[in-house]
Design a protein around this motif. Structure first.
Motif, PDB file in Angstrom:
ATOM      1  N   LYS A 107     -12.832  17.688 -17.144  1.00 20.37           N
ATOM      2  CA  LYS A 107     -12.711  18.896 -17.910  1.00 20.37           C
ATOM      3  C   LYS A 107     -13.807  18.457 -19.223  1.00 20.37           C
ATOM      4  N   ALA A 108     -14.548  19.328 -19.258  1.00 18.59           N
ATOM      5  CA  ALA A 108     -15.678  19.225 -20.416  1.00 18.59           C
ATOM      6  C   ALA A 108     -15.582  20.070 -21.482  1.00 18.59           C
ATOM      7  N   LEU A 109     -15.591  19.833 -22.569  1.00 19.70           N
ATOM      8  CA  LEU A 109     -15.414  20.704 -23.835  1.00 19.70           C
ATOM      9  C   LEU A 109     -17.179  20.744 -24.352  1.00 19.70           C
ATOM     10  N   GLU A 135      -6.475  21.125 -25.291  1.00 17.24           N
ATOM     11  CA  GLU A 135      -7.237  21.016 -24.284  1.00 17.24           C
ATOM     12  C   GLU A 135      -7.338  19.643 -23.647  1.00 17.24           C
ATOM     13  N   PRO A 185      -9.914  17.302 -23.333  1.00 16.61           N
ATOM     14  CA  PRO A 185     -11.067  17.210 -22.499  1.00 16.61           C
ATOM     15  C   PRO A 185     -11.306  15.784 -22.115  1.00 16.61           C
ATOM     16  N   ASP A 186     -12.035  15.718 -20.947  1.00 10.82           N
ATOM     17  CA  ASP A 186     -12.623  14.138 -20.592  1.00 10.82           C
ATOM     18  C   ASP A 186     -13.876  14.015 -21.212  1.00 10.82           C
ATOM     19  N   ILE A 213     -16.825  15.528 -24.209  1.00  9.14           N
ATOM     20  CA  ILE A 213     -17.087  16.382 -25.211  1.00  9.14           C
ATOM     21  C   ILE A 213     -18.544  16.487 -25.479  1.00  9.14           C
ATOM     22  N   CYS A 240     -11.442  10.320 -24.402  1.00  6.71           N
ATOM     23  CA  CYS A 240     -12.672  11.105 -24.128  1.00  6.71           C
ATOM     24  C   CYS A 240     -13.939  10.495 -24.346  1.00  6.71           C
TER      25      CYS A 240
END
Ligand code: GDD
Length: 316
Positions: free
Chosen positions: A2-4, A67, A69-70, A72, A113
């Motif tokens: 998952k990317a933010l 979230e 995320p993995d 950012i 992350c």
């Protein structure tokens, strides 16, 4: 995975989101309540948007708690140099506090992350002729409040890596452009004026500022690939120039755009477009990044300008 993407509705953010979706990465992006959405309407059903004020630590902490995320990609910023002279405090606050709130939340939540931060070649500022092409060891001599805000982001990236072990990679990107570039930036501004002249809604004269400045342009689509590679194989804590390795004067860039046009156009200097101090030359050496990641820019500058002009011809 998952990317933010912070600033997902912006110029680089929207291209970053497209790049990640093509690789089947789950994409979450931050927007503000006044964000314009036209750059992401075509992908809005494939991404998740979260309203978040990055200057507000509580807003950022609740985003990251939710979230986790993995990756950012921190792209949100006040990124226009002239605005930083009119609103220096806002620029510093927006750019520095926004990033600090992300770092603090990642640290407090103990997230593992990887974080890419969008630093800038503007940080090098005044460059002596013998210092080009500019390498990462070059002194930073920033010439605008914007450049100082980016230098602060850069040093904070280093400091949070050293102090707390945050997985930060600092990308110092030289000028970049392409479709969706904001209209105040020089390539887009000139392309839009030309498109308006072609449509007959503006007299055949392009208003210009300092045409002697030299800039090293890379296509935004090559830049977002670089950001991905930075997190994939960049060394934690390091800073990397992202640049094409060649530069043009703003006059040469304008002439390239004019040569693509169908009409005869003159230019007129507009004193309001001159800056209190302008960075005269930014020519980057990206060999450190290229050797580490295998990245090379692929899109020729002529193609980037042609795509940009086409973008404005469709919009005006
Ligand atoms: N914007 C603008 N408008 N710039 C002009 C004009 C004009 O009408 N005429 C000449 N210029 C000159 C500026 O004085 C500057 O030397 C150069 O064109 C580029 O201006 P910008 O496109 O506004 O970009 P920038 O170089 O100040 O900053 C950009 O690159 C940085 C990386 O080096 C931005 O994208 C920054 O966000 C980015 O960090």
């Amino acid at each position: 995975m998952k990317a933010l993407v912070t600033g997902i509705a912006g110029f680089v953010g929207s291209h970053m989101a497209e790049f990640l979706l093509e690789r089947n990465i789950e994409v979450v992006g931050t927007i503000r309540n006044r964000s314009r959405m036209e750059h992401i309407t075509h992908i809005q059903d494939q991404i998740r948007l979260i309203e978040c004020e990055l200057r507000d630590p509580f807003s950022v902490e609740s985003l990251l708690t939710q979230e986790k995320p993995d990756l950012i990609f921190h792209l949100a910023a006040q990124s226009f140099v002239p605005t930083s002279w009119n609103s220096p405090i806002d620029t510093i606050h927006n750019n520095v506090a926004g990033q600090l709130n992300i770092f603090e939340a990642v640290r407090r939540l103990n997230l593992s992350c990887k974080i890419q931060i969008a630093c800038s070649s503007e940080q090098y500022g005044h460059v002596e002729p013998h210092e080009t092409p500019i390498r990462e060891e070059n002194p930073l001599r920033p010439l605008s409040p914007y450049a100082v805000s980016k230098a602060a982001q850069d040093y904070l990236g280093y400091q949070y890596y050293k102090s707390y072990g945050l997985h930060v990679i600092r990308t110092r990107t030289f000028n970049h452009t392409g479709p969706r570039r904001g209209e105040q930036f020089v390539t887009s501004n000139f392309a839009k004026q030309i498109a308006e002249i072609e449509k007959g809604i503006r007299p055949p004269i392009v208003s210009v500022g300092n045409l002697s400045a030299q800039r090293d342009f890379t296509d935004v689509r090559d830049v977002v690939r670089a950001y991905w590679l930075a997190l994939e194989s960049g060394e934690v804590g390091e800073c990397y120039n992202i640049a094409s390795g060649s530069c043009v004067t703003i006059r040469e860039m304008l002439d390239m755009l004019l040569a693509m046009s169908t009409v005869q156009i003159d230019t007129v200097p507009d004193p309001s477009r001159m800056r209190p101090s302008d960075v005269e030359i930014l020519l980057g050496d990206a060999s450190k990044f290229e050797q580490r990641t295998g990245w090379k820019p692929e899109i020729p500058f002529e193609q980037t300008l042609a795509d940009l002009l086409q973008y404005w011809r469709q919009l005006v």
